[in-house]
Design a protein around this motif. Structure first.
Motif, mmCIF file in Angstrom:
data_model
loop_
_atom_site.group_PDB
_atom_site.id
_atom_site.type_symbol
_atom_site.label_atom_id
_atom_site.label_comp_id
_atom_site.label_asym_id
_atom_site.label_seq_id
_atom_site.Cartn_x
_atom_site.Cartn_y
_atom_site.Cartn_z
ATOM 1 N N GLN A 294 0.856 -1.193 0.000
ATOM 2 C CA GLN A 294 0.000 0.000 0.000
ATOM 3 C C GLN A 294 0.888 1.237 0.000
ATOM 4 O OE1 GLN A 294 -2.222 -1.188 3.653
ATOM 5 N NE2 GLN A 294 -3.932 -0.140 2.660
ATOM 6 N N THR A 295 0.354 2.331 -0.478
ATOM 7 C CA THR A 295 1.102 3.576 -0.408
ATOM 8 C C THR A 295 0.112 4.725 -0.434
ATOM 9 O OG1 THR A 295 2.922 4.854 -1.392
ATOM 10 C CG2 THR A 295 1.379 3.798 -2.911
ATOM 11 N N CYS A 296 0.645 5.931 -0.341
ATOM 12 C CA CYS A 296 -0.224 7.110 -0.447
ATOM 13 C C CYS A 296 0.256 7.967 -1.613
ATOM 14 C CB CYS A 296 -0.154 7.944 0.842
ATOM 15 S SG CYS A 296 -1.018 7.146 2.184
ATOM 16 N N ILE A 297 -0.686 8.680 -2.203
ATOM 17 C CA ILE A 297 -0.325 9.637 -3.257
ATOM 18 C C ILE A 297 -1.095 10.916 -2.961
ATOM 19 C CG2 ILE A 297 0.147 7.940 -5.071
ATOM 20 C CD1 ILE A 297 -2.681 8.398 -6.044
ATOM 21 N N GLY A 298 -0.861 11.936 -3.750
ATOM 22 C CA GLY A 298 -1.653 13.150 -3.544
ATOM 23 C C GLY A 298 -1.461 13.707 -2.151
ATOM 24 N N CYS A 299 -0.198 13.900 -1.772
ATOM 25 C CA CYS A 299 0.124 14.485 -0.447
ATOM 26 C C CYS A 299 -0.457 13.618 0.670
ATOM 27 C CB CYS A 299 -0.448 15.902 -0.335
ATOM 28 S SG CYS A 299 0.059 16.955 -1.685
ATOM 29 N N GLY A 300 -0.507 12.321 0.399
ATOM 30 C CA GLY A 300 -0.909 11.413 1.467
ATOM 31 C C GLY A 300 -2.410 11.310 1.639
ATOM 32 N N SER A 301 -3.119 12.002 0.760
ATOM 33 C CA SER A 301 -4.587 11.999 0.967
ATOM 34 C C SER A 301 -5.242 10.768 0.343
ATOM 35 C CB SER A 301 -5.167 13.253 0.305
ATOM 36 O OG SER A 301 -4.889 13.207 -1.092
ATOM 37 N N GLU A 302 -4.574 10.197 -0.644
ATOM 38 C CA GLU A 302 -5.217 9.099 -1.377
ATOM 39 C C GLU A 302 -4.545 7.777 -1.045
ATOM 40 O OE1 GLU A 302 -7.705 11.525 -4.122
ATOM 41 O OE2 GLU A 302 -7.608 9.372 -3.695
ATOM 42 N N GLY A 303 -5.352 6.764 -0.689
ATOM 43 C CA GLY A 303 -4.799 5.420 -0.523
ATOM 44 C C GLY A 303 -4.560 4.814 -1.890
ATOM 45 N N ALA A 304 -3.431 4.161 -2.033
ATOM 46 C CA ALA A 304 -3.111 3.518 -3.309
ATOM 47 C C ALA A 304 -2.495 2.158 -3.026
ATOM 48 C CB ALA A 304 -2.138 4.388 -4.118
ATOM 49 N N VAL A 305 -2.532 1.280 -4.016
ATOM 50 C CA VAL A 305 -1.945 -0.052 -3.850
ATOM 51 C C VAL A 305 -0.793 -0.213 -4.833
ATOM 52 C CG1 VAL A 305 -4.068 -1.125 -3.014
ATOM 53 C CG2 VAL A 305 -3.574 -1.139 -5.471
ATOM 54 N N LEU A 306 0.100 -1.089 -4.478
ATOM 55 C CA LEU A 306 1.256 -1.408 -5.323
ATOM 56 C C LEU A 306 1.104 -2.843 -5.808
ATOM 57 C CD1 LEU A 306 4.049 0.098 -3.026
ATOM 58 C CD2 LEU A 306 3.011 1.155 -5.056
ATOM 59 N N SER A 307 1.460 -3.052 -7.072
ATOM 60 C CA SER A 307 1.350 -4.417 -7.610
ATOM 61 C C SER A 307 2.560 -4.716 -8.483
ATOM 62 C CB SER A 307 0.069 -4.556 -8.449
ATOM 63 O OG SER A 307 0.077 -3.660 -9.540
ATOM 64 N N ARG A 308 2.832 -5.997 -8.586
ATOM 65 C CA ARG A 308 3.892 -6.463 -9.491
ATOM 66 C C ARG A 308 3.226 -7.354 -10.529
ATOM 67 N NH1 ARG A 308 9.776 -8.491 -7.708
ATOM 68 N NH2 ARG A 308 9.890 -6.217 -7.494
#
Ligand SMILES: O=C(O)[C@H]1NCC[C@@H]1O
Length: 354
Positions: A294-308
């Protein structure tokens, strides 16, 4: 010879989806970043895109990746994906083709059993792990850009179809994700044309009715593709079909679409970190998929996921295309008979007339 242009390309496909890599002859593209170069192509001068992708030198399934020396110091190279409608920020199958071309032609030294490198794209740096043996790239794994949900269950009013519910998510570009079963259309070879005909009004409707914007990459601000999604009895198998404007099916399982889909599945609790899935295409080829973090984008406002996401690519030829100064089709052409129903809409959006 009196050619005024000669572009050299390597022919590849990733799990069936073509991804030519242009290595020389396309001149320079102004821009101090991959995003600026993409903007230049889409807004100022798309002649190299039309010259290489459109007929007579290209065809309805053409995709050409322009290869650039690295701008970011940590990158081995940069690339921009040229498709029939425009230059795009990222592409999974095309990143697999670019990495395979770089390694198997010796542009980047190959190390066995693994070669690790970074590719620069308008969507950001993509880390690549290539499984190499005997001079061949056996599998290319991509650490995809952070993927996130923009909207879940958006009700679109679509002419000719009615109300269509889509998820809108980002996996390197924005997707409208459609449940194929809700439209009563299985994802199979027989339905390829019908899927294209359904995607055309859905894509038009989503970009008319929904405003999207990447919080960190404001220039990525429209839905690029419709992806039809299907799940079978095997929970580890996700089948999908991305429709590429002006109207053809992605032959690969679609890396950016699968990354976007994972974000929507994670938001619904359908997958968990560490889960491994198989993404299957309309021609039954597969990418291996792992939800890695998991990570954040948009100055930490948005939850995001990481995939391979990993797949295989093959070089199947070399291609050079030339321009005779008297050739009437320097800018190429496309017809709806083979390119799909949205050719006229695509032509209206071209940045270079002709
Ligand atoms: O794998 C992908 O992400 C790409 N395949 C063709 C359309 C998408 O860019």
């Amino acid at each position: 010879m009196r050619w005024s242009k000669l572009v050299t390309m390597i022919d590849l496909h990733a799990e069936g989806e073509i991804g030519r890599v242009a290595t020389a002859g396309f001149g320079t593209v102004p821009g101090d970043s991959m995003m600026e170069k993409m903007r230049y192509i889409n807004e100022m001068d798309d002649t190299i895109r039309r010259f290489t992708v459109f007929e007579p030198r290209g065809a309805a399934t053409s995709t050409v990746n322009l290869l650039f020396p690295p701008i970011r110091p940590e990158a081995a190279a940069g690339f921009i994906v040229l498709q029939a409608d425009k230059a795009h920020a990222m592409s999974g199958s095309n990143a697999m083709c670019v990495a395979t071309a770089l390694l198997e032609t010796g542009y980047i030294p190959m190390r066995e059993p693994y070669t690790r490198l970074k590719l620069d794209t308008p969507a950001g740096l993509v880390s690549v792990t290539a499984e190499c043996r005997g001079g061949r790239c056996e599998r290319i794994a991509l650490d995809m850009p952070p993927s996130f949900v923009h909207d879940l269950e958006v009700r679109l009013s679509v002419p000719e179809i009615g109300t269509v519910i889509v998820d809108i998510a980002y996996g390197g570009v924005f997707y409208a994700l459609v449940d194929a079963a809700a439209l009563g259309i299985p994802i199979n070879r027989t339905n390829a044309r019908r899927l294209v005909e359904l995607a055309s009004p859905i894509k038009r409707a989503v970009n008319q009715q929904v405003r999207v914007r990447h919080p960190d990459l404001p220039e990525i601000n429209h839905v690029s593709y419709v992806m039809f999604c299907e799940r079978g009895s095997d929970p580890s198998l996700i089948r999908g079909c991305t429709v590429i404007p002006p109207g053809r099916c992605d032959r690969s399982p679609c890396g950016t679409g699968t990354a976007a889909r994972l974000a929507a599945m994670y938001a619904r609790g359908e997958v968990r970190l560490g889960d491994e899935l198989r993404a299957q295409s309309i021609i039954d080829t597969e990418f291996q998929v792992e939800l890695t973090g998991q990570t954040c984008i948009g100055c930490g406002s948005e939850g995001a996921v990481l995939s391979r996401i990993s797949g295989r690519a093959w070089i199947f030829g070399m291609y050079q295309c030339a321009l005779d100064p008297t050739d009437p089709f320097a800018f190429g052409f496309a017809l709806s008979d083979t390119w799909g129903p949205d050719v006229d809409e695509m032509r209206a959006s071209l940045s270079t007339s002709g």
